[in-house]
Design a protein around this motif. Structure first.
Motif, PDB file in Angstrom:
ATOM      1  N   ARG A  95      40.474  42.351  47.362  1.00  0.00           N
ATOM      2  CA  ARG A  95      39.027  42.349  47.170  1.00  0.00           C
ATOM      3  C   ARG A  95      38.602  43.093  45.911  1.00  0.00           C
ATOM      4  NH1 ARG A  95      36.288  43.372  53.084  1.00  0.00           N
ATOM      5  NH2 ARG A  95      37.291  41.629  54.153  1.00  0.00           N
ATOM      6  N   LYS A 104      31.912  39.149  48.228  1.00  0.00           N
ATOM      7  CA  LYS A 104      31.011  38.830  49.337  1.00  0.00           C
ATOM      8  C   LYS A 104      30.679  37.341  49.327  1.00  0.00           C
ATOM      9  CE  LYS A 104      26.861  40.306  51.681  1.00  0.00           C
ATOM     10  NZ  LYS A 104      25.787  41.271  51.759  1.00  0.00           N
ATOM     11  N   ARG A 107      33.420  35.296  50.833  1.00  0.00           N
ATOM     12  CA  ARG A 107      33.503  35.378  52.306  1.00  0.00           C
ATOM     13  C   ARG A 107      32.394  34.599  52.978  1.00  0.00           C
ATOM     14  NH1 ARG A 107      32.880  41.017  54.273  1.00  0.00           N
ATOM     15  NH2 ARG A 107      32.147  41.515  52.211  1.00  0.00           N
TER      16      ARG A 107
END
Length: 110
Positions: A95, A104, A107
């Motif tokens: 990440r 983010k 995801r």
């Protein structure tokens, strides 16, 4: 800090694994493992809330104590769930290869 004073999350993970595998009736870690993941996860949640409260209240000593409890209980939950800390660290490493907003977005497409 000398080598004797160095203490890592990996050290704590090893202690948790050793104690979780023991039959010692006095071991809190073994007790949590015997009670199972739902109980251990609930305790992790309680510690997370206590950590948040300590942070909001701005008490560094209490925040330190609660953060230690939180990390310990997280490692217990990982141990019961058979997730090595190395896997969590690898995910964090993956990440951090991108910005937080990029990660983010990856995801949560859309």
């Amino acid at each position: 800090m000398s080598g004797a004073e160095r203490f890592t999350l990996a050290d704590l993970e090893n202690i948790v694994a050793e104690r979780a595998a023991s039959d010692d009736p006095k071991s809190y870690t073994a007790s949590l493992k015997r009670k199972g993941q739902p109980v251990a996860a609930k305790k992790l949640g309680e510690e997370a809330v206590e950590t948040v409260i300590a942070a909001i209240e701005g008490d560094p000593a209490r925040l330190t104590s609660e953060a230690a409890d939180l990390l310990y209980h997280l490692l217990v939950v990982l141990e019961i769930g058979r997730v090595p800390l190395a896997d969590v660290m690898a995910e964090l490493r993956r990440r951090t290869a991108q910005t937080g907003l990029e990660e983010k977005a990856a995801r949560n497409p859309g």
